[in-house]
Write a protein that holds these residues in place. Sequence first.
Motif, PDB file in Angstrom:
ATOM      1  N   LEU A  94       0.572   5.028   4.329  1.00 39.94           N
ATOM      2  CA  LEU A  94       1.069   3.684   4.041  1.00 39.94           C
ATOM      3  C   LEU A  94       1.776   3.092   5.255  1.00 39.94           C
ATOM      4  CD1 LEU A  94       2.495   4.280   0.437  1.00 39.94           C
ATOM      5  CD2 LEU A  94       0.244   3.378   1.086  1.00 39.94           C
ATOM      6  N   GLN A 147      -0.904   2.071   7.869  1.00 37.04           N
ATOM      7  CA  GLN A 147      -2.008   1.180   7.530  1.00 37.04           C
ATOM      8  C   GLN A 147      -1.576  -0.158   6.943  1.00 37.04           C
ATOM      9  OE1 GLN A 147      -4.626   3.439   5.005  1.00 37.04           O
ATOM     10  NE2 GLN A 147      -4.785   5.119   6.474  1.00 37.04           N
ATOM     11  N   LEU A 148      -0.486  -0.183   6.164  1.00 39.46           N
ATOM     12  CA  LEU A 148      -0.116  -1.421   5.486  1.00 39.46           C
ATOM     13  C   LEU A 148       0.521  -2.416   6.441  1.00 39.46           C
ATOM     14  CD1 LEU A 148       1.365  -0.222   2.066  1.00 39.46           C
ATOM     15  CD2 LEU A 148      -0.994  -0.843   2.635  1.00 39.46           C
ATOM     16  N   SER A 149       0.325  -3.691   6.172  1.00 39.87           N
ATOM     17  CA  SER A 149       0.981  -4.743   6.938  1.00 39.87           C
ATOM     18  C   SER A 149       2.458  -4.809   6.548  1.00 39.87           C
ATOM     19  CB  SER A 149       0.324  -6.090   6.656  1.00 39.87           C
ATOM     20  OG  SER A 149       0.585  -6.498   5.321  1.00 39.87           O
ATOM     21  N   GLU A 192       2.800  -6.122   3.032  1.00 37.53           N
ATOM     22  CA  GLU A 192       2.396  -5.137   2.023  1.00 37.53           C
ATOM     23  C   GLU A 192       3.455  -4.058   1.861  1.00 37.53           C
ATOM     24  OE1 GLU A 192      -2.469  -5.420   2.510  1.00 37.53           O
ATOM     25  OE2 GLU A 192      -1.300  -4.151   3.855  1.00 37.53           O
ATOM     26  N   LEU A 193       4.064  -3.632   2.966  1.00 38.46           N
ATOM     27  CA  LEU A 193       5.132  -2.636   2.874  1.00 38.46           C
ATOM     28  C   LEU A 193       6.329  -3.194   2.107  1.00 38.46           C
ATOM     29  CD1 LEU A 193       5.040  -1.120   6.488  1.00 38.46           C
ATOM     30  CD2 LEU A 193       4.489   0.077   4.354  1.00 38.46           C
ATOM     31  N   ARG A 198       5.546  -3.310  -1.578  1.00 36.02           N
ATOM     32  CA  ARG A 198       5.458  -1.991  -2.222  1.00 36.02           C
ATOM     33  C   ARG A 198       6.809  -1.298  -2.325  1.00 36.02           C
ATOM     34  NH1 ARG A 198       1.227   2.075  -2.921  1.00 36.02           N
ATOM     35  NH2 ARG A 198      -0.229   0.463  -2.236  1.00 36.02           N
TER      36      ARG A 198
END
Length: 311
Positions: free
Chosen positions: A296, A299-301, A304-305, A308
Motif C-alpha cells: 500500500l 503503490q497507493l497515491s 488513496e492513502l 484508507r
Amino acid sequence: MTRFIHDQFAKDYLEELLTPYGTLQSPRRVAGEVRQIDLWFSPNPECPLSPAPLGLLARTLHSPAIFEPYRNPVTADEIRDCLLKLLVLSAEVRREARRQQTSLADSDQPRLWILTPTASDPLLASFSATLDVENWGDGIYQFPLGLPGAIIVIHRLPRSLDTLWLRVLGRGGVQQQAFDELEQLPPGNPFRDNALMLLNRLKANLEMTPNLNQEDRELIMRLSPLFDQQLEEAKLSGLERGLERGLERGREQGREQGQREAIASLLEARFGSLDNELSQLLDPMIRRPSSELMPLLLQLSREELIERFSP
C-alpha cells in the motif's frame, strides 16, 4: 498558481545536483531594496568530486554563481532584475574582499545564469547576448564582457547527454524528451535517482492543484511511468525488504517510534515533507502487518492513502 510549483521544483532540482560541489543558499537576500536571488552557489575548493557527469551544467560551477530559473519565457524586465541582482551582489563581494584585505580574482566574481525555456532573437539582441559556439555551443547566449553571465535558452540546446540536466527544466516536448533520456540512464546514477525523486514530488504537488492547464495534465501523465519505474527499482534495490525488516524489528522490540520513523521516511521519499494530513496516518499505519502495509505504501497515491488510513 502552478508556475510557483514549477519554480520550486527547479530550485530543489538544482540544489540536489549542485550540493555535492559547494555551498548553496536559496533564497539569498541582497542589499538595497529587498530582493532575493533564487539560488546562490559558492564552489567548494576542496571538493573531491568531479562535476563532469553534470555535462554542460558542470561548467557553470567553477565560480560563484547566481541561478535564476524561469518556467515561462523570461521577459526583458525579468532580465533587468536579474542583472541588477548581479551588480548589487558583485559590489557586496568586492566590499567584503576589501574588508578582509584580500585580492579578488576574476574566478571569484559571481556569474549570472538565467535559465529560460525559450527566448526570442530580438529579446536576446536587446541585451547584446550572443553565442560563443566555439567555447559553449548552441543555446548559451553570453552577456557582454563587463556583465559576467549568460542566458541559457533550454529549447535551443543540442539534444545530447551533455545538456540533459538542463533540458529537464524545459517545457513540452523538450522536457519530455529529457525524461525519456533520464529513464534510459543506468539505475544507481545518483543524479538520476535524485531527479526522479524530485519529479515524483512535482507530480504529487501538481495532482493536488485544482484547475490545471492542459500542459500540466500532460506532464502528470508523462511522469506517471517514471514513478512506476522508481517503485520497481526501489523494490529491486531492497528498500522494501529493508523497511519491512525495520517494521518487524520495531514490533518485536515494542518500539513504536522506530516503526513511525521507518514509515515516515518512505512517505517523505514519495511525497516530500510530511504535512499534518500525512502525519495523522502514521498511528493507524503502524497497527497494520508489514506484509499488508508495504504494498500500500509503495503503490497507493497520496489521496488513496489518506482515504484508507485517515483516523
